[in-house]
Design a protein around this motif. Structure first.
Motif, PDB file in Angstrom:
ATOM      1  N   ASP A  27      -1.849  -7.880 -10.995  1.00 53.62           N
ATOM      2  CA  ASP A  27      -0.688  -7.320 -11.686  1.00 53.62           C
ATOM      3  C   ASP A  27      -0.373  -5.918 -11.179  1.00 53.62           C
ATOM      4  OD1 ASP A  27      -3.203  -6.704 -12.775  1.00 53.62           O
ATOM      5  OD2 ASP A  27      -2.329  -6.067 -14.685  1.00 53.62           O
ATOM      6  N   ILE A  28      -1.341  -5.244 -10.582  1.00 48.40           N
ATOM      7  CA  ILE A  28      -1.171  -3.850 -10.167  1.00 48.40           C
ATOM      8  C   ILE A  28      -1.084  -3.703  -8.658  1.00 48.40           C
ATOM      9  CG2 ILE A  28      -2.146  -1.513 -10.351  1.00 48.40           C
ATOM     10  CD1 ILE A  28      -3.759  -2.384 -12.724  1.00 48.40           C
ATOM     11  N   ILE A  29      -1.877  -4.497  -7.929  1.00 47.07           N
ATOM     12  CA  ILE A  29      -2.046  -4.262  -6.490  1.00 47.07           C
ATOM     13  C   ILE A  29      -1.839  -5.523  -5.670  1.00 47.07           C
ATOM     14  CG2 ILE A  29      -3.643  -2.322  -6.728  1.00 47.07           C
ATOM     15  CD1 ILE A  29      -5.903  -4.402  -6.386  1.00 47.07           C
ATOM     16  N   THR A  30      -1.592  -5.294  -4.386  1.00 45.94           N
ATOM     17  CA  THR A  30      -1.581  -6.406  -3.426  1.00 45.94           C
ATOM     18  C   THR A  30      -2.410  -5.994  -2.212  1.00 45.94           C
ATOM     19  OG1 THR A  30       0.404  -5.599  -2.307  1.00 45.94           O
ATOM     20  CG2 THR A  30       0.739  -7.169  -4.094  1.00 45.94           C
ATOM     21  N   PHE A  40     -11.301  -8.565  -5.937  1.00 47.19           N
ATOM     22  CA  PHE A  40     -10.675  -7.381  -6.524  1.00 47.19           C
ATOM     23  C   PHE A  40      -9.167  -7.566  -6.667  1.00 47.19           C
ATOM     24  CE2 PHE A  40      -8.806  -3.111  -5.997  1.00 47.19           C
ATOM     25  CZ  PHE A  40      -9.377  -2.482  -7.092  1.00 47.19           C
ATOM     26  N   VAL A  41      -8.560  -8.051  -5.615  1.00 46.52           N
ATOM     27  CA  VAL A  41      -7.110  -8.217  -5.630  1.00 46.52           C
ATOM     28  C   VAL A  41      -6.709  -9.362  -6.570  1.00 46.52           C
ATOM     29  CG1 VAL A  41      -5.102  -8.763  -4.229  1.00 46.52           C
ATOM     30  CG2 VAL A  41      -6.838  -7.184  -3.369  1.00 46.52           C
ATOM     31  N   ALA A  42      -7.517 -10.393  -6.633  1.00 48.88           N
ATOM     32  CA  ALA A  42      -7.214 -11.488  -7.560  1.00 48.88           C
ATOM     33  C   ALA A  42      -7.318 -11.013  -9.008  1.00 48.88           C
ATOM     34  CB  ALA A  42      -8.160 -12.667  -7.314  1.00 48.88           C
ATOM     35  N   ARG A  65      -5.770 -13.957 -17.200  1.00 53.95           N
ATOM     36  CA  ARG A  65      -6.160 -12.604 -17.598  1.00 53.95           C
ATOM     37  C   ARG A  65      -7.563 -12.393 -17.036  1.00 53.95           C
ATOM     38  NH1 ARG A  65      -1.735 -13.106 -18.821  1.00 53.95           N
ATOM     39  NH2 ARG A  65      -0.547 -12.296 -20.597  1.00 53.95           N
ATOM     40  N   SER A  66      -7.857 -11.145 -16.616  1.00 52.05           N
ATOM     41  CA  SER A  66      -9.157 -10.879 -15.991  1.00 52.05           C
ATOM     42  C   SER A  66      -9.760  -9.583 -16.501  1.00 52.05           C
ATOM     43  CB  SER A  66      -9.003 -10.771 -14.467  1.00 52.05           C
ATOM     44  OG  SER A  66      -8.485 -11.968 -13.940  1.00 52.05           O
ATOM     45  N   GLN A 123      -2.535  -2.007  -1.667  1.00 53.77           N
ATOM     46  CA  GLN A 123      -1.401  -1.168  -2.005  1.00 53.77           C
ATOM     47  C   GLN A 123      -0.871  -1.464  -3.403  1.00 53.77           C
ATOM     48  OE1 GLN A 123       1.987  -2.823   0.693  1.00 53.77           O
ATOM     49  NE2 GLN A 123       2.888  -2.293  -1.319  1.00 53.77           N
ATOM     50  N   ARG A 124      -0.166  -0.498  -3.931  1.00 53.21           N
ATOM     51  CA  ARG A 124       0.524  -0.641  -5.195  1.00 53.21           C
ATOM     52  C   ARG A 124       1.536  -1.769  -5.096  1.00 53.21           C
ATOM     53  NH1 ARG A 124       2.674   4.996  -7.736  1.00 53.21           N
ATOM     54  NH2 ARG A 124       4.163   3.984  -9.111  1.00 53.21           N
ATOM     55  N   ARG A 125       1.565  -2.626  -6.102  1.00 54.04           N
ATOM     56  CA  ARG A 125       2.479  -3.759  -6.068  1.00 54.04           C
ATOM     57  C   ARG A 125       3.936  -3.285  -6.094  1.00 54.04           C
ATOM     58  NH1 ARG A 125       3.093  -9.039  -6.767  1.00 54.04           N
ATOM     59  NH2 ARG A 125       0.898  -9.552  -6.879  1.00 54.04           N
ATOM     60  N   VAL A 126       4.233  -2.332  -6.968  1.00 54.90           N
ATOM     61  CA  VAL A 126       5.609  -1.847  -7.064  1.00 54.90           C
ATOM     62  C   VAL A 126       5.671  -0.396  -6.594  1.00 54.90           C
ATOM     63  CG1 VAL A 126       7.595  -1.526  -8.564  1.00 54.90           C
ATOM     64  CG2 VAL A 126       5.942  -3.349  -9.055  1.00 54.90           C
ATOM     65  N   LEU A 127       6.354  -0.162  -5.494  1.00 51.54           N
ATOM     66  CA  LEU A 127       6.476   1.207  -4.983  1.00 51.54           C
ATOM     67  C   LEU A 127       7.636   1.908  -5.683  1.00 51.54           C
ATOM     68  CD1 LEU A 127       6.035   0.474  -1.186  1.00 51.54           C
ATOM     69  CD2 LEU A 127       4.325   1.356  -2.792  1.00 51.54           C
ATOM     70  N   LYS A 128       7.594   3.241  -5.628  1.00 54.52           N
ATOM     71  CA  LYS A 128       8.633   4.036  -6.275  1.00 54.52           C
ATOM     72  C   LYS A 128       9.405   4.749  -5.179  1.00 54.52           C
ATOM     73  CE  LYS A 128       8.800   7.180 -10.253  1.00 54.52           C
ATOM     74  NZ  LYS A 128       7.933   7.697 -11.326  1.00 54.52           N
ATOM     75  N   PRO A 129      10.592   4.273  -4.824  1.00 52.36           N
ATOM     76  CA  PRO A 129      11.320   4.853  -3.683  1.00 52.36           C
ATOM     77  C   PRO A 129      11.559   6.347  -3.897  1.00 52.36           C
ATOM     78  CG  PRO A 129      12.353   2.815  -4.408  1.00 52.36           C
ATOM     79  CD  PRO A 129      11.332   3.158  -5.445  1.00 52.36           C
ATOM     80  N   GLY A 130      11.383   7.127  -2.839  1.00 54.44           N
ATOM     81  CA  GLY A 130      11.611   8.559  -2.925  1.00 54.44           C
ATOM     82  C   GLY A 130      10.381   9.351  -3.330  1.00 54.44           C
TER      83      GLY A 130
END
Ligand SMILES: Nc1ncnc2c1ncn2[C@@H]1O[C@H](COP(=O)(O)OP(=O)(O)O)[C@@H](O)[C@H]1O
Ligand SMILES: Nc1ncnc2c1ncn2[C@@H]1O[C@H](COP(=O)(O)OP(=O)(O)O)[C@@H](O)[C@H]1O
Ligand SMILES: [Mg+2]
Ligand SMILES: [Mg+2]
Ligand SMILES: [Mg+2]
Ligand SMILES: [Mg+2]
Lengths: 200, 327, 327, 200
Positions: C25-28, C19-21, B284-285, C37-44
């Motif tokens: 949970d949110i970004i890569t 920042f990415v570390a 956790r961060s 970028q957003r870790r999980v994209l929303k197709p469409g």
């Protein structure tokens, strides 16, 4: 002797308020740069409350001063100086002898030690208040000797390593600076000596 | 002194007024600026009350709200609040289940909260936080300072209080989170107390203070300015050496008020590499300026060893001005 | 220069790695640190892509996540990113519904995003933000700078994208939010670009820069240091005079990186009083250091006039490293 | 004449890299203190890419230099200088005359104006590149006169009020400072003149 309470309080307040910058500077070196600001706020509140305070009998008046300091100063010095005045109010008889003064101050020192879990030699205000209380109780005190002892005792905190108070966080770096609370205690005791001697 | 202020004697009240206006959906202000309280209380919940000198914003008032504190008492800058503040706040937020004081370990704070507890005449327990490993610990001294780890204690205990834990259980949990938490700080500049008008201490352009607290007090050692990696190595070694634990942890990089996010994340990167060497894994961060020292440049790092209960408390929803998730 | 850094040439990458570390949970992170970028994209969903010089953290990477951006391209400090970054990011996050660029109005940014659009070979629209009233507007000049109001555009457009609005509608909405938004800034100190190693400009102890941007560039006027109330009066007058609108607004007080929360809330208080005089009522508030200029001390204030659509967009859930609510 | 492309590029790169601090200082006054850093980063990348660049025929090599600048510099100067080199690559014949050089540079200036929506007199690099292109096209240019014109033109940006670029945000405060991009253009043109004259 009957203590000239109002004059005493006015002089102590004035001296502390005008020494605020010096006390803050001492606190900058080994604390958090607010001791003068805290004490000034407290004694300004005491001055603002004066009418209410001196409507009371002397013992109650001193307790009221203590309570005002507790409620206005904050920090470490608020509860400690507040306790000091509240205890004096409780312990001082109407027309105290020098020995009575000593006993009451000694009782205050005991209360302060309990409140702050500190002891003489920890580089705090106790290193002025404690020796002066003991000297007054000894019966051999003169105004001159009390004044000299307060000044000496404050100076004696310079080479001490702080064990209590914020300065303790500095470890060895606290050595070489006068404790701000020791200096404010010295200023108050000197003010009392001056008034009792008839100096303004 | 360069600050966005009007009269130095009104800094606190004007800032608090702005704070309450900006976050009026969550909090309200007590009479005479004595405390900030949660707008909607939860009857039957133990009330969590903290406070301390101002100048550490958003600590503590920024953590008042669902899942954290019920009230916070702001003292003058770097000066503990006075007992009347805590008494009034406890009166306002105690719904009958008692009050837990969360107090950073400074003698001023401890004494003022003690006096408030003695005078308040209600069921009160106190958790004292002392996470700062920069200060040598000993039975005979004041002990360690409470610094940024206080946020973690407030968050985890706040979550448990929201779940209905009783006063004794919360006191125990708070002590346990505190024992699982260590912090250490470094300052690149001094801060300036508004009423003092000049920096609390002078520091040369190539110096820094290692093991600094959050009051602009000098640290343990004045040393030559070093790289982020070297700073991280020393701080993590001190923390890990004292924790004597390995495993999953909450890792919190905290700015002191004058430190840009870019540097905080760089420190996160540097310190995470050091944590790995000591077998500590951040799962956790938190990165940001949460427990500050006015405008001081520098940062602290905090590690809390996690178990299931503490992790659950950290993850639980929170809705306060400065910390918000899940709601 | 006192900064928590290692080698000046690695400041950006080390900070991004942290920042990415911290927010994994949110970004890569994209290849070669080209984008976040957003870790999980929303197709469409239309992909929202922003970026700009670094040194404004948390803008823009801090706003990548559910309800805001899909990707952000960080340039060198105060230098627009290069087209290859935007091309790679668009490639990574475009799920077929097209890409909206949100670009602050600086010629470097505009030209680099333009080149990326020409070279990317996909359906791309651009919203240009230019909320800074400190700069005189004219058809023949560069026009106004995009500053803290960019956050508002990203938030409101992000919410609509999440709801399924199409590319043209989002472009229109973005332009509309931008037109409803005005900002102005003041600096008490210069910032220090790490690679430059010294403050960008000298300022005397009793001077300030009125109408400053977010790149440590000098403002319109160097003036004598004034009180928070006087500063607020001038800034609000400029904003309200240009907006020529009354009614409900979002009010955003933004720190530049070296400004403590205490001062930001004091400015909120001072400026809210001025807004009232101009018939503007803050019904939504944001206070914090979101669009910064490295370690500069000072702040900007931003006003966005609200209607139902913009209010709904602001209130919608968001889950990014730097802005989070409702989730 | 056959242009000694590699020497030209080495000299331009070396001059720009060693003038980085000066360019950044100029940009501190009226911009954001990065023009030297940006240009240095770009030309260091060009140098690092040299093998790949000079594997191509001259026109393609110039285009590759332009693309490297676009992809490495960022800011305003990246797309602009990138466009300059890409256009030169497109427009320069194998063995250009002075007039060819003028036409190609003029075409670049036109492309730059379109890219940056700017014009001569706006206090930008165009205030050096534009006059030099026109002078080359005129047919009366000597190395000496080109060098002098570049220097003069850069200096002539000092009293201008910026209409484009970051300096435009400063309004009247932009007056009295040389435009950093004008200075980097002057440095590049001077470097080309020096090489063509046989100076290293
Ligand atoms: N535990 C203690 N016992 C006695 N005196 C103390 C103790 N802690 C602090 N002091 C005194 O209080 C002084 C500091 O007061 P002040 O600066 O007003 O409060 P704070 O330390 O909270 O900022 C010290 O110089 C010391 O004399
Ligand atoms: N629209 C434009 N047209 C032509 N040149 C421009 C334009 N905008 C900026 N410039 C040039 O770019 C230079 C600044 O480059 P640089 O500092 O690298 O980029 P940035 O301004 O993005 O920081 C200016 O000095 C100016 O000569
Ligand atoms: Mg103090
Ligand atoms: Mg204090
Ligand atoms: Mg730039
Ligand atoms: Mg620049």
């Amino acid at each position: 002797m009957a203590l000239p309470l109002e004059t005493l309080l006015d002089t102590v307040s004035a001296r502390i308020i005008s020494a605020a910058d010096e006390l803050t500077a001492l606190d900058s070196a080994i604390g958090d740069a607010d001791h003068g600001l805290n004490m000034k706020r407290g004694f300004e509140a005491v001055q603002a409350d004066k009418a209410g305070i001196f409507a009371k009998p002397p013992g109650e008046a001193l307790k009221a001063v203590g309570m005002t300091l507790v409620m206005k100063v904050g920090g470490a010095s608020g509860p400690l100086y507040g306790t000091l005045f509240m205890t004096l109010g409780k312990e001082l008889p109407e027309n105290p002898s020098v020995a009575d003064l000593g006993r009451a101050l000694q009782a205050s020192v005991t209360a302060l030690k309990a409140r702050g879990k500190a002891d003489i030699g920890n580089k705090t205000m106790l290193d002025v208040l404690g020796p002066v209380a003991a000297h007054l109780e000894s019966g051999s005190a003169s105004i001159e000797s009390v004044r000299a002892l307060a000044t000496e005792s404050a100076k004696a905190t310079i080479p001490m390593k702080a064990i209590r108070g914020r300065a303790s966080f500095l470890g060895d770096r606290s050595i070489g600076h006068m404790d701000p609370g020791a200096r404010s205690s010295e200023i108050m005791i000197t003010a009392v000596c001056d008034v009792l001697e008839g100096k303004p | 002194m360069k600050k966005l202020i009007n009269d130095v004697s009104n800094v606190l009240t004007e800032s608090l007024d702005g704070f309450v206006a900006a976050h009026g959906d969550i909090i309200t202000l007590g009479a005479e600026h004595k405390f900030v309280q949660r707008r909607v209380l939860k009857p039957g919940k133990v009330a969590l009350l903290s406070g301390g000198g101002s100048g550490h914003e958003p600590l503590h008032a920024g953590f008042v709200g669902h899942g954290m504190l019920d009230a916070a008492c702001p003292g003058q800058v770097f000066t503990s609040p006075t007992p009347d503040q805590m008494i009034a706040a406890a009166e306002a937020v105690d719904t009958g289940a008692g009050v837990l004081f969360i107090v950073k370990n400074y003698e001023g704070d401890v004494m003022n909260f003690d006096m408030a507890r003695e005078m308040a005449g209600r069921d009160i327990e106190t958790v004292i936080t002392d996470d700062d490993v920069a200060v040598e610990n000993s039975l005979y001294t004041t002990g360690r300072r409470g610094v940024a780890g206080t946020l973690v204690v407030e968050k985890v205990v706040g979550a448990a209080a929201e779940q209905g834990a009783d006063l004794r259980a919360l006191k125990q949990l708070g002590d346990r989170v505190n024992r699982a938490t260590r912090s250490m700080g470094v300052a690149l500049t001094s801060c300036t107390v508004p009423a003092a008008g000049k920096p609390t201490f002078d520091m040369g352009p190539t110096e820094m203070e290692m093991g600094v607290g959050i009051h602009g007090e000098p640290g343990r050692r004045r040393v030559a300015l070093r790289s982020a990696d070297e700073i991280a190595e020393e701080m993590v070694a001190a923390i890990a050496g004292d924790l004597k634990a390995k495993g999953n942890a909450l890792f919190f990089v905290n700015g002191f008020g004058g430190t840009p996010a870019m540097e905080l994340y760089l420190m996160y990167n540097a310190a995470a590499a050091q944590l790995a060497k000591h077998g500590i894994t951040p799962v956790r961060s938190l990165v940001g300026s949460y427990v500050t020292s006015l405008d001081m440049a520098g940062c602290s790092i905090t590690v809390t060893m996690l178990d299931d209960e503490i992790t659950k408390g950290w993850d639980a929803p929170v809705h306060t001005p400065a910390l918000r998730w899940g709601l």
